[in-house]
Motif scaffolding. Structure first.
Motif, PDB file in Angstrom:
ATOM      1  N   ILE A  56       0.825  -1.140  -0.183  1.00 12.55           N
ATOM      2  CA  ILE A  56      -0.068  -0.139   0.049  1.00 12.55           C
ATOM      3  C   ILE A  56       1.006   1.320   0.129  1.00 12.55           C
ATOM      4  CG2 ILE A  56      -1.911   1.356   1.248  1.00 12.55           C
ATOM      5  CD1 ILE A  56      -2.856  -1.565   2.463  1.00 12.55           C
ATOM      6  N   LEU A  57       2.059   1.227   0.844  1.00 10.29           N
ATOM      7  CA  LEU A  57       2.913   2.373   0.858  1.00 10.29           C
ATOM      8  C   LEU A  57       3.581   2.638  -0.428  1.00 10.29           C
ATOM      9  CD1 LEU A  57       4.424   4.409   2.326  1.00 10.29           C
ATOM     10  CD2 LEU A  57       6.033   2.680   2.959  1.00 10.29           C
ATOM     11  N   THR A  58       4.010   1.447  -1.312  1.00 11.26           N
ATOM     12  CA  THR A  58       4.575   1.619  -2.426  1.00 11.26           C
ATOM     13  C   THR A  58       3.458   2.285  -3.443  1.00 11.26           C
ATOM     14  OG1 THR A  58       6.002  -0.345  -1.806  1.00 11.26           O
ATOM     15  CG2 THR A  58       5.806   0.395  -4.151  1.00 11.26           C
ATOM     16  N   ILE A  59       2.495   1.732  -3.545  1.00 10.90           N
ATOM     17  CA  ILE A  59       1.381   2.138  -4.506  1.00 10.90           C
ATOM     18  C   ILE A  59       1.246   3.767  -4.065  1.00 10.90           C
ATOM     19  CG2 ILE A  59      -1.217   2.062  -5.050  1.00 10.90           C
ATOM     20  CD1 ILE A  59      -0.712  -0.669  -4.783  1.00 10.90           C
ATOM     21  N   ALA A  60       1.094   4.112  -2.996  1.00 13.74           N
ATOM     22  CA  ALA A  60       0.926   5.499  -2.406  1.00 13.74           C
ATOM     23  C   ALA A  60       2.054   6.454  -2.991  1.00 13.74           C
ATOM     24  CB  ALA A  60       0.636   5.508  -0.986  1.00 13.74           C
ATOM     25  N   ILE A  61       3.521   6.014  -2.838  1.00  9.85           N
ATOM     26  CA  ILE A  61       4.408   6.859  -3.494  1.00  9.85           C
ATOM     27  C   ILE A  61       4.391   6.788  -4.793  1.00  9.85           C
ATOM     28  CG2 ILE A  61       7.122   6.352  -3.464  1.00  9.85           C
ATOM     29  CD1 ILE A  61       7.024   5.397  -0.706  1.00  9.85           C
ATOM     30  N   VAL A  62       4.063   5.853  -5.569  1.00  8.93           N
ATOM     31  CA  VAL A  62       4.132   5.855  -6.949  1.00  8.93           C
ATOM     32  C   VAL A  62       2.954   6.793  -7.400  1.00  8.93           C
ATOM     33  CG1 VAL A  62       3.895   4.589  -9.239  1.00  8.93           C
ATOM     34  CG2 VAL A  62       5.149   3.572  -6.977  1.00  8.93           C
ATOM     35  N   PHE A  63       1.690   6.957  -6.813  1.00  5.04           N
ATOM     36  CA  PHE A  63       0.839   7.772  -7.142  1.00  5.04           C
ATOM     37  C   PHE A  63       1.019   9.257  -6.702  1.00  5.04           C
ATOM     38  CE2 PHE A  63      -3.196   9.932  -5.844  1.00  5.04           C
ATOM     39  CZ  PHE A  63      -3.896   9.849  -7.048  1.00  5.04           C
ATOM     40  N   LEU A  64       1.573   9.279  -5.507  1.00  3.32           N
ATOM     41  CA  LEU A  64       2.019  10.787  -5.247  1.00  3.32           C
ATOM     42  C   LEU A  64       3.288  11.251  -6.075  1.00  3.32           C
ATOM     43  CD1 LEU A  64       1.884  10.355  -1.422  1.00  3.32           C
ATOM     44  CD2 LEU A  64       0.246  11.786  -2.708  1.00  3.32           C
ATOM     45  N   THR A  65       4.102  10.456  -6.451  1.00  2.00           N
ATOM     46  CA  THR A  65       5.190  10.963  -7.297  1.00  2.00           C
ATOM     47  C   THR A  65       4.601  11.367  -8.767  1.00  2.00           C
ATOM     48  OG1 THR A  65       6.659   9.476  -6.248  1.00  2.00           O
ATOM     49  CG2 THR A  65       7.317  10.170  -8.605  1.00  2.00           C
ATOM     50  N   GLY A  66       3.696  10.648  -9.155  1.00  2.00           N
ATOM     51  CA  GLY A  66       3.024  11.138 -10.378  1.00  2.00           C
ATOM     52  C   GLY A  66       2.234  12.118 -10.382  1.00  2.00           C
ATOM     53  N   LEU A  67       1.579  12.281  -9.319  1.00  2.00           N
ATOM     54  CA  LEU A  67       0.615  13.489  -9.172  1.00  2.00           C
ATOM     55  C   LEU A  67       1.494  14.828  -8.961  1.00  2.00           C
ATOM     56  CD1 LEU A  67      -2.011  14.531  -8.586  1.00  2.00           C
ATOM     57  CD2 LEU A  67      -1.677  14.180  -5.917  1.00  2.00           C
ATOM     58  N   LEU A  68       2.649  14.622  -8.245  1.00  2.00           N
ATOM     59  CA  LEU A  68       3.773  15.748  -7.954  1.00  2.00           C
ATOM     60  C   LEU A  68       4.406  15.994  -9.503  1.00  2.00           C
ATOM     61  CD1 LEU A  68       5.217  17.734  -6.174  1.00  2.00           C
ATOM     62  CD2 LEU A  68       6.928  15.717  -6.078  1.00  2.00           C
ATOM     63  N   ALA A  69       4.757  14.948 -10.358  1.00  2.00           N
ATOM     64  CA  ALA A  69       5.194  15.407 -11.576  1.00  2.00           C
ATOM     65  C   ALA A  69       4.446  15.957 -12.582  1.00  2.00           C
ATOM     66  CB  ALA A  69       5.901  14.039 -12.071  1.00  2.00           C
TER      67      ALA A  69
END
Length: 211
Positions: A56-69
């Motif tokens: 869940i943490l990995t998915i959240a990090i990937v999602f937030l990275t995409g949102l930030l980028a």
């Protein structure tokens, strides 16, 4: 007994392999918990590890990275980070190659596997399934006379390894088959055949009006 034993294998082997792969993926993604301070990890908070929490943490990090980028500030930070990596000699070539491949494979506008094709390989009397990936570029096309295409030929049952070939377009037959169906066909070693599609001649006869 042999019949029942084989039937049991056919039921349990796919289930066991699926569970093994899922366990491997989840346990690998759970390693992301190492990024969390020790006092905040499940073992410290709840007295035990919680499987899947790292996923869940990995998915959240990937999602937030995409949102930030995808915003102006994040896009600038990403480009700044990439310029920094390109200044490091060994990292520059490795990161650039991996990024080009990942952009092609995962980008919504990319065409990693454009079409499933049939081609003669490894000799003229043997045929296999490959995927169109584009056309030869760079200095390579200056040495190829004629119309050539780039084809990726995956191995069986592991399609992540394979061979990159450049063939004349006339030697490649485009298949009326989706990329997903072709991959299933390759991974199953020909056991899971794609659904039969009517030939062009039979389809024309079916669609022709009855007089």
């Amino acid at each position: 007994m042999r019949k029942y034993f084989i039937t049991g294998l056919l039921v349990l082997v796919p289930l066991a392999i699926t569970l093994w792969v899922l366990n491997l993926v989840i346990s690998t993604m759970d390693q992301s918990l190492l990024l969390v301070p020790v006092n905040w990890r499940p073992a410290a908070l709840f007295g035990r590890d919680i499987p899947g929490l790292g996923t869940i943490l990995t998915i959240a990090i990937v999602f937030l990275t995409g949102l930030l980028a995808n915003n102006l500030v994040g896009n600038y930070l990403v480009r700044l980070w990439e310029r920094l990596l390109h200044r490091i000699p060994v990292v520059s070539s490795l990161y650039g190659s991996v990024k080009q491949v990942s952009d092609t494979l995962f980008s919504s506008s990319g065409n990693a596997f454009r079409k499933a094709v049939l081609l003669p390989y490894p000799h003229a009397d043997s045929w296999t399934i490959g995927f169109l990936t584009g056309v030869p570029g760079g200095d390579v096309k200056n040495h190829l006379v004629g119309d050539y295409v780039s084809v990726y030929v995956p191995t069986t049952p592991n399609p992540t390894s394979g061979f990159f070939l450049m063939l004349e377009r006339s030697k490649v037959i485009e298949l009326d088959m989706s990329v997903d169906a072709a991959l299933k066909y390759i991974v199953s070693m020909g056991v899971v055949a794609p659904e039969h599609l009517p030939t062009k001649e039979s389809a024309a006869l079916v669609s022709a009006p009855v007089e």
